[in-house]
Design a protein around this motif. Structure first.
Motif, mmCIF file in Angstrom:
data_model
loop_
_atom_site.group_PDB
_atom_site.id
_atom_site.type_symbol
_atom_site.label_atom_id
_atom_site.label_comp_id
_atom_site.label_asym_id
_atom_site.label_seq_id
_atom_site.Cartn_x
_atom_site.Cartn_y
_atom_site.Cartn_z
ATOM 1 N N ASP A 305 0.841 -1.190 0.000
ATOM 2 C CA ASP A 305 0.000 0.000 0.000
ATOM 3 C C ASP A 305 0.882 1.248 0.000
ATOM 4 O O ASP A 305 1.785 1.381 0.835
ATOM 5 N N PHE A 306 0.615 2.191 -0.888
ATOM 6 C CA PHE A 306 1.441 3.389 -0.982
ATOM 7 C C PHE A 306 1.303 4.279 0.251
ATOM 8 O O PHE A 306 2.194 5.066 0.550
ATOM 9 N N ASP A 307 0.193 4.169 0.972
ATOM 10 C CA ASP A 307 0.029 4.947 2.196
ATOM 11 C C ASP A 307 1.072 4.533 3.241
ATOM 12 O O ASP A 307 1.597 5.367 3.972
ATOM 13 N N THR A 308 1.363 3.239 3.316
ATOM 14 C CA THR A 308 2.410 2.745 4.226
ATOM 15 C C THR A 308 3.759 3.319 3.837
ATOM 16 O O THR A 308 4.538 3.752 4.689
ATOM 17 N N LYS A 309 4.044 3.322 2.528
ATOM 18 C CA LYS A 309 5.302 3.874 2.040
ATOM 19 C C LYS A 309 5.425 5.353 2.418
ATOM 20 O O LYS A 309 6.488 5.807 2.873
ATOM 21 N N ASN A 310 4.358 6.106 2.279
ATOM 22 C CA ASN A 310 4.390 7.535 2.600
ATOM 23 C C ASN A 310 4.604 7.769 4.095
ATOM 24 O O ASN A 310 5.306 8.712 4.487
ATOM 25 N N GLN A 311 4.001 6.926 4.927
ATOM 26 C CA GLN A 311 4.185 7.065 6.378
ATOM 27 C C GLN A 311 5.653 6.807 6.768
ATOM 28 O O GLN A 311 6.214 7.512 7.607
ATOM 29 N N ILE A 312 6.245 5.792 6.154
ATOM 30 C CA ILE A 312 7.643 5.477 6.438
ATOM 31 C C ILE A 312 8.545 6.624 5.985
ATOM 32 O O ILE A 312 9.454 7.062 6.709
ATOM 33 N N ASN A 313 8.309 7.139 4.806
ATOM 34 C CA ASN A 313 9.107 8.250 4.297
ATOM 35 C C ASN A 313 8.954 9.499 5.159
ATOM 36 O O ASN A 313 9.884 10.288 5.294
ATOM 37 N N SER A 314 7.766 9.664 5.754
ATOM 38 C CA SER A 314 7.557 10.804 6.644
ATOM 39 C C SER A 314 8.438 10.712 7.886
ATOM 40 O O SER A 314 9.004 11.718 8.336
ATOM 41 N N ILE A 408 10.562 11.422 17.762
ATOM 42 C CA ILE A 408 10.075 11.353 16.378
ATOM 43 C C ILE A 408 9.234 10.097 16.178
ATOM 44 O O ILE A 408 8.148 10.132 15.580
ATOM 45 N N ALA A 409 9.723 8.964 16.685
ATOM 46 C CA ALA A 409 8.994 7.698 16.536
ATOM 47 C C ALA A 409 7.634 7.749 17.232
ATOM 48 O O ALA A 409 6.647 7.207 16.733
ATOM 49 N N ASP A 410 7.570 8.425 18.358
ATOM 50 C CA ASP A 410 6.311 8.491 19.103
ATOM 51 C C ASP A 410 5.286 9.407 18.438
ATOM 52 O O ASP A 410 4.074 9.177 18.536
ATOM 53 N N ARG A 411 5.767 10.440 17.767
ATOM 54 C CA ARG A 411 4.854 11.443 17.215
ATOM 55 C C ARG A 411 4.312 11.081 15.831
ATOM 56 O O ARG A 411 3.237 11.542 15.440
ATOM 57 N N GLU A 412 5.063 10.292 15.089
ATOM 58 C CA GLU A 412 4.651 9.990 13.717
ATOM 59 C C GLU A 412 3.465 9.024 13.675
ATOM 60 O O GLU A 412 3.256 8.231 14.603
ATOM 61 N N LYS A 413 2.731 9.080 12.588
ATOM 62 C CA LYS A 413 1.570 8.202 12.398
ATOM 63 C C LYS A 413 2.004 6.745 12.263
ATOM 64 O O LYS A 413 1.323 5.832 12.746
ATOM 65 N N PHE A 414 3.142 6.539 11.602
ATOM 66 C CA PHE A 414 3.687 5.188 11.451
ATOM 67 C C PHE A 414 4.144 4.693 12.815
ATOM 68 O O PHE A 414 5.008 5.303 13.455
ATOM 69 N N GLN A 415 3.572 3.606 13.307
ATOM 70 C CA GLN A 415 3.849 3.118 14.659
ATOM 71 C C GLN A 415 5.169 2.349 14.688
ATOM 72 O O GLN A 415 5.265 1.247 14.146
ATOM 73 N N CYS A 416 6.153 2.951 15.314
ATOM 74 C CA CYS A 416 7.495 2.353 15.353
ATOM 75 C C CYS A 416 8.222 2.837 16.597
ATOM 76 O O CYS A 416 7.711 3.658 17.362
ATOM 77 N N PHE A 417 9.420 2.328 16.793
ATOM 78 C CA PHE A 417 10.277 2.801 17.880
ATOM 79 C C PHE A 417 11.708 2.910 17.362
ATOM 80 O O PHE A 417 12.104 2.209 16.416
ATOM 81 N N ALA A 418 12.487 3.805 17.973
ATOM 82 C CA ALA A 418 13.876 4.025 17.563
ATOM 83 C C ALA A 418 14.789 3.061 18.305
ATOM 84 O O ALA A 418 14.614 2.821 19.500
ATOM 85 N N SER A 419 15.759 2.520 17.585
ATOM 86 C CA SER A 419 16.646 1.526 18.184
ATOM 87 C C SER A 419 18.045 1.632 17.595
ATOM 88 O O SER A 419 18.211 1.974 16.420
ATOM 89 N N SER A 420 19.033 1.343 18.439
ATOM 90 C CA SER A 420 20.427 1.274 17.999
ATOM 91 C C SER A 420 21.227 0.564 19.089
ATOM 92 O O SER A 420 20.967 0.785 20.279
ATOM 93 N N PRO A 421 22.187 -0.287 18.728
ATOM 94 C CA PRO A 421 23.027 -0.918 19.760
ATOM 95 C C PRO A 421 23.727 0.111 20.645
ATOM 96 O O PRO A 421 23.963 -0.126 21.830
ATOM 97 N N ALA A 422 24.046 1.288 20.066
ATOM 98 C CA ALA A 422 24.741 2.324 20.833
ATOM 99 C C ALA A 422 23.853 2.949 21.899
ATOM 100 O O ALA A 422 24.352 3.587 22.831
ATOM 101 N N PHE A 423 22.544 2.768 21.798
ATOM 102 C CA PHE A 423 21.638 3.361 22.790
ATOM 103 C C PHE A 423 21.881 2.789 24.181
ATOM 104 O O PHE A 423 21.528 3.430 25.178
ATOM 105 N N ILE A 424 22.442 1.605 24.252
ATOM 106 C CA ILE A 424 22.766 1.017 25.564
ATOM 107 C C ILE A 424 23.731 1.920 26.309
ATOM 108 O O ILE A 424 23.594 2.154 27.514
#
Length: 612
Positions: A305-314, A408-424
């Motif tokens: 779905d192109f709507d999913t693509k647009n949310q990710i790009n946002s 950014i992850a919390d505010r966007e419509k696309f439901q996600c979370f930010a992650s990185s090994p360095a975050f530890i």
């Protein structure tokens, strides 16, 4: 794990005159930390041995075999050892994970054991409260360490007032009955043995009698503090010098607190001959402080779905527009797939089939780990997309970048979370200062409250609280001058410092409070007479043990040595120099004590000072 070992073995045997290769993998740091700590356990055992040796030497008597007190040291070790075993066993049973820093618990328990009388009660309670405050930490290492140590403190206190107190009583009865310190057989006085022709050595080793007075029972090291320090702190020129020196000490400490660094470099945690040390130093020296950040979703999205693509790009665009992120870098499997010849968006099943062909192409195999299929492999269950942080200047900026990515992850419509090994590592940059100040603040408040109960004089309560605060300012601030930053590891050391700081100051103030001299100077002199030896011996035995840890390879033990040196040096300086000067000028009036209570107090002091 086998693959990782093969990877390390393969690269360690590689050599080239044209390439300088540094390498590491996701579990390299954990492996190196375990290696360091395990390698230093033997060194730590030397530390404990030296401390115990000093304790035995300091209490050793050359007078005869009856007044010998060094055997009590072994009773103390038994009490400490049982407390450690009980703590480790109970915490393991209830499922608390063992962390490397717990290796310093034996040192702490023996430190607590060297206190006596009121000192051990105050120290145990404040230590317990400080460690319980640390249990609320969001850092697993800090939380588990505090649990293990709090339990050990409780068992140590129980063993002191039961097992060790019983040993003290038995020892006093042995002395009264003129029994040998080791065999417990009745012996004849030295004079009788010499009269029947026995040598002096035989008379000392196999004979004796109860000491006639305190001077007979004490060793030279017991007498040294009360002989030296009153000569220094009770003379006006020395008083002025001491005050000036402590003003300078406090000024440097405050400057260090204001400019204290936060964070921890990976290279500090491993040995300099380790392959991971080379890798981490290359990263710190030659590469910018740019961190890949993944936005991960575990939601069931229709990716055709192109709507999913647009949310990710946002999400990606919002991140790239912020100063904390590179505005050109993007690692996006969906955009790359949709631009390839493999793309088929006519249906979700065709989308999945085309994507599988896409990642089987070696040109695009780098995206293989960016997607997780469901059990039927008909839908995408989870996926991630990468951006890259800007070249950030320091660890504080890295921590802020992590918080911004999460925002950014919390505010966007696309439901996600930010992650990185360095975050530890970044996690401690944003939390460590606040949690440290909170825990230390709770412990200092506990010092005040506990002191109110055990030393019910407002002036002495203020003196003890201010002295402990000054010691902590020094410990915090002087870390700057030895290039030790505030981290989860040093936070643990600072929590430990509270109990040791109050131990010294409580001893000298308690000695002053129970003294019956007419003038302040006389009461200070009597305070040294009551508590000078325990304070001096406790600090010296610990310092001798700590010195060995300077040669440790583990960052955990090495920083422990530095911080504990500060605690011990600053603690003994406040207890034996600054506080006596203040008490000689502004100490409270004399406390009226009945002759009966005075006799009991002196007896308790005599009995409890036999062990450091």
């Amino acid at each position: 794990m086998v693959k990782m070992d093969a990877f390390v073995e393969k690269l360690s045997s590689f050599s080239s005159d044209k390439l300088d290769i540094a390498y590491g993998h996701f579990s390299s740091l954990d492996e190196e930390l375990d290696k360091n700590v395990n390698g230093d356990i033997a060194l730590f055992s030397v530390t404990i041995t030296l401390m115990l040796t000093y304790a035995c030497v300091a209490t050793f008597s050359f007078r005869d075999s009856v007044s010998q007190r060094s055997i009590l040291g072994f009773a103390g070790i038994l009490a400490a050892g049982l407390a450690i075993i009980a703590s480790f066993g109970l915490c393991s049973i209830i499922g608390v994970d063992f962390v490397s820093i717990v290796g310093v618990v034996p040192f702490l328990v023996i430190e607590a054991l060297r206190s006596s009388g009121v000192g051990i009660t105050i120290t145990s309670i404040t230590d317990l409260i400080a460690f319980l405050a640390g249990v609320g930490s969001s850092f697993l290492a800090v939380r588990n360490f505090c649990i293990y140590t709090a339990v050990a403190v409780v068992f140590c206190y129980i063993n002191n007032i039961s097992l060790f107190a019983a040993c003290l009583t038995i020892n006093e009865r042995r002395v009264e009955q003129n029994r040998h310190f080791f065999t417990c057989r009745r012996v004849k006085p030295k004079e009788e043995l010499k009269a029947i022709g026995k040598s002096n050595l035989y008379a000392i080793c196999c004979g004796g009698s109860p000491p006639n007075n305190r001077n007979d029972a004490e060793s030279f090291l017991d007498k040294f503090p009360r002989w030296l320090f009153p000569k220094v702190v009770l003379k006006l020129p020395f008083k002025i010098i001491i005050i000036v020196l402590f003003v300078c000490y406090l000024a440097f400490g405050i400057y260090g607190c204001v400019n204290l660094k936060q964070g921890l470099n990976l290279s500090q945690l491993v040995q300099d001959d380790s392959y991971f040390y080379k890798y981490s130093t290359r990263l710190e020296t030659y590469f910018s402080r740019q961190t890949p950040v993944a936005f991960v979703t575990i939601n069931d999205y229709t990716y055709s779905d192109f709507d999913t693509k647009n949310q990710i790009n946002s999400v990606i665009k919002t991140a790239q527009d912020h100063e904390y992120f590179d505005d050109t870098f993007e690692h996006n499997w969906l955009n790359t797939y949709m631009a390839s010849t493999y793309y088929d968006g006519s249906s979700e099943s065709d989308f999945i089939a085309g994507f599988k062909s896409f990642i089987s192409d070696r040109r695009y195999s780098r995206f293989e780990n960016d997607v997780v299929f469901d059990s039927n492999e008909r839908r995408i269950a989870a996926s991630k997309f990468y951006v890259l942080s800007s070249d950030l200047s320091d660890s504080q900026e890295e921590g802020k970048m992590m918080l911004k990515a999460r925002e950014i992850a919390d505010r966007e419509k696309f439901q996600c979370f930010a992650s990185s090994p360095a975050f530890i590592a970044f996690e401690q940059y944003v939390r460590i200062l606040g949690q440290t100040l909170q825990t230390v603040g709770i412990a200092l408040a506990a010092v005040f409250v506990v002191t109110c109960f055990f030393m019910p004089h407002p002036v002495l309560i203020v003196f003890v609280t201010l002295a402990v605060t000054m010691i902590m300012v020094g410990v915090f601030g002087y870390m700057l001058y030895i290039d030790v930053a505030l981290s989860a590891i040093t936070m643990i050391h600072l929590i430990m410092s509270i109990g040791f700081s109050i131990d010294f100051t409580a001893h000298i103030c308690h000695g002053y409070m129970i003294s019956t001299g007419v003038s302040r100077d006389e009461r200070v002199r009597q305070a040294f007479d009551h508590t000078g030896a325990p304070i001096f011996h406790g600090a010296m035995s610990s310092l001798i043990g700590v010195v060995v840890l300077y040669f440790a390879k583990s960052y955990i033990f090495k920083t422990f040595a530095f911080v504990m040196s500060f605690v011990l040096l600053f603690g003994i300086a406040h207890a034996l120099l600054l506080l006596p000067v203040i008490l000689s000028w502004r100490g409270p009036g004399r406390l009226t004590v009945s002759n009966e209570l005075k006799g009991k107090t002196e007896q308790v002091e005599k009995e409890t000072e036999v062990f450091l």
